[in-house]
Scaffold this motif. Structure first.
Motif, PDB file in Angstrom:
ATOM      1  N   SER A  52      45.744  45.683  55.638  1.00  0.00           N
ATOM      2  CA  SER A  52      45.639  45.769  57.094  1.00  0.00           C
ATOM      3  C   SER A  52      44.391  45.065  57.606  1.00  0.00           C
ATOM      4  N   GLY A  53      44.613  44.168  58.552  1.00  0.00           N
ATOM      5  CA  GLY A  53      43.503  43.456  59.172  1.00  0.00           C
ATOM      6  C   GLY A  53      42.977  42.288  58.353  1.00  0.00           C
ATOM      7  N   MET A  54      43.638  41.944  57.250  1.00  0.00           N
ATOM      8  CA  MET A  54      43.176  40.844  56.411  1.00  0.00           C
ATOM      9  C   MET A  54      44.362  39.948  56.056  1.00  0.00           C
ATOM     10  N   THR A  55      44.074  38.763  55.584  1.00  0.00           N
ATOM     11  CA  THR A  55      45.145  37.872  55.149  1.00  0.00           C
ATOM     12  C   THR A  55      45.437  38.032  53.659  1.00  0.00           C
ATOM     13  N   MET A  56      44.628  38.797  52.953  1.00  0.00           N
ATOM     14  CA  MET A  56      44.815  39.004  51.512  1.00  0.00           C
ATOM     15  C   MET A  56      45.930  40.030  51.278  1.00  0.00           C
ATOM     16  N   SER A  57      46.754  39.790  50.250  1.00  0.00           N
ATOM     17  CA  SER A  57      47.834  40.727  49.948  1.00  0.00           C
ATOM     18  C   SER A  57      47.311  41.894  49.106  1.00  0.00           C
ATOM     19  N   ILE A  58      48.061  42.954  49.109  1.00  0.00           N
ATOM     20  CA  ILE A  58      47.701  44.134  48.319  1.00  0.00           C
ATOM     21  C   ILE A  58      47.710  43.788  46.836  1.00  0.00           C
ATOM     22  N   GLY A  59      48.600  42.903  46.412  1.00  0.00           N
ATOM     23  CA  GLY A  59      48.669  42.497  45.013  1.00  0.00           C
ATOM     24  C   GLY A  59      47.402  41.803  44.543  1.00  0.00           C
ATOM     25  N   VAL A  60      46.865  40.924  45.379  1.00  0.00           N
ATOM     26  CA  VAL A  60      45.615  40.231  45.020  1.00  0.00           C
ATOM     27  C   VAL A  60      44.467  41.232  44.954  1.00  0.00           C
ATOM     28  N   LEU A  61      44.418  42.140  45.913  1.00  0.00           N
ATOM     29  CA  LEU A  61      43.378  43.171  45.909  1.00  0.00           C
ATOM     30  C   LEU A  61      43.512  44.069  44.678  1.00  0.00           C
ATOM     31  N   ALA A  62      44.732  44.480  44.360  1.00  0.00           N
ATOM     32  CA  ALA A  62      44.957  45.334  43.188  1.00  0.00           C
ATOM     33  C   ALA A  62      44.586  44.601  41.907  1.00  0.00           C
ATOM     34  N   GLY A  63      44.950  43.332  41.797  1.00  0.00           N
ATOM     35  CA  GLY A  63      44.588  42.551  40.619  1.00  0.00           C
ATOM     36  C   GLY A  63      43.087  42.426  40.458  1.00  0.00           C
ATOM     37  N   THR A  64      42.400  42.216  41.556  1.00  0.00           N
ATOM     38  CA  THR A  64      40.942  42.137  41.531  1.00  0.00           C
ATOM     39  C   THR A  64      40.339  43.466  41.089  1.00  0.00           C
ATOM     40  N   LEU A  65      40.889  44.558  41.576  1.00  0.00           N
ATOM     41  CA  LEU A  65      40.402  45.882  41.176  1.00  0.00           C
ATOM     42  C   LEU A  65      40.680  46.170  39.705  1.00  0.00           C
ATOM     43  N   VAL A  66      41.786  45.674  39.173  1.00  0.00           N
ATOM     44  CA  VAL A  66      42.089  45.839  37.755  1.00  0.00           C
ATOM     45  C   VAL A  66      41.047  45.109  36.915  1.00  0.00           C
ATOM     46  N   VAL A  67      40.727  43.892  37.302  1.00  0.00           N
ATOM     47  CA  VAL A  67      39.715  43.118  36.577  1.00  0.00           C
ATOM     48  C   VAL A  67      38.347  43.795  36.687  1.00  0.00           C
ATOM     49  N   CYS A  68      37.999  44.259  37.867  1.00  0.00           N
ATOM     50  CA  CYS A  68      36.710  44.952  38.049  1.00  0.00           C
ATOM     51  C   CYS A  68      36.666  46.243  37.234  1.00  0.00           C
ATOM     52  N   SER A  69      37.793  46.952  37.142  1.00  0.00           N
ATOM     53  CA  SER A  69      37.809  48.179  36.346  1.00  0.00           C
ATOM     54  C   SER A  69      37.571  47.868  34.875  1.00  0.00           C
ATOM     55  N   ALA A  70      38.086  46.731  34.411  1.00  0.00           N
ATOM     56  CA  ALA A  70      37.841  46.339  33.020  1.00  0.00           C
ATOM     57  C   ALA A  70      36.359  46.102  32.779  1.00  0.00           C
ATOM     58  N   VAL A  71      35.695  45.445  33.716  1.00  0.00           N
ATOM     59  CA  VAL A  71      34.261  45.184  33.578  1.00  0.00           C
ATOM     60  C   VAL A  71      33.481  46.499  33.571  1.00  0.00           C
ATOM     61  N   VAL A  72      33.846  47.413  34.448  1.00  0.00           N
ATOM     62  CA  VAL A  72      33.165  48.709  34.513  1.00  0.00           C
ATOM     63  C   VAL A  72      33.386  49.504  33.229  1.00  0.00           C
TER      64      VAL A  72
END
Length: 97
Positions: A52-72
């Motif tokens: 909501s309010g962005m041009t980024m899709s939920i899939g791209v955001l979720a993928g980014t969060l998956v990668v960040c979770s791996a780093v954490v």
């Protein structure tokens, strides 16, 4: 020397703690990745919808969060390894040698 290390009580503790930590991190990682893949497989329209309010899709955001979770998770495991497992291993080596 190997037999002495394997019989050492601290070695048994090290194995138990390392196994628990590994299982915990594996479970967390499996839930994150399985959740991502299953959502993608069964609800691809959801991943294609914009945040909501962005041009980024939920899939791209979720993928980014998956990668960040791996780093954490990797960072957390390294911290636990350095602060818990390495001192136990050093104590075992000191006791056996």
């Amino acid at each position: 020397m190997t037999a002495a290390v394997m019989r050492h009580p601290k070695y048994q503790e090290l194995l138990r703690r390392r196994s628990r930590a590994s299982l915990l991190f594996f479970t967390i990682t499996a839930v994150i990745y399985a959740g991502f893949i299953l959502t993608l497989a069964f609800d691809p329209v959801f991943f294609g919808s914009p945040v909501s309010g962005m041009t980024m899709s939920i899939g791209v955001l979720a993928g980014t969060l998956v990668v960040c979770s791996a780093v954490v998770l990797i960072s957390a495991y390294v911290h636990i390894s350095n602060s818990v497992f390495d001192p136990l291993l050093a104590a075992i080596i000191k006791d056996v040698s």
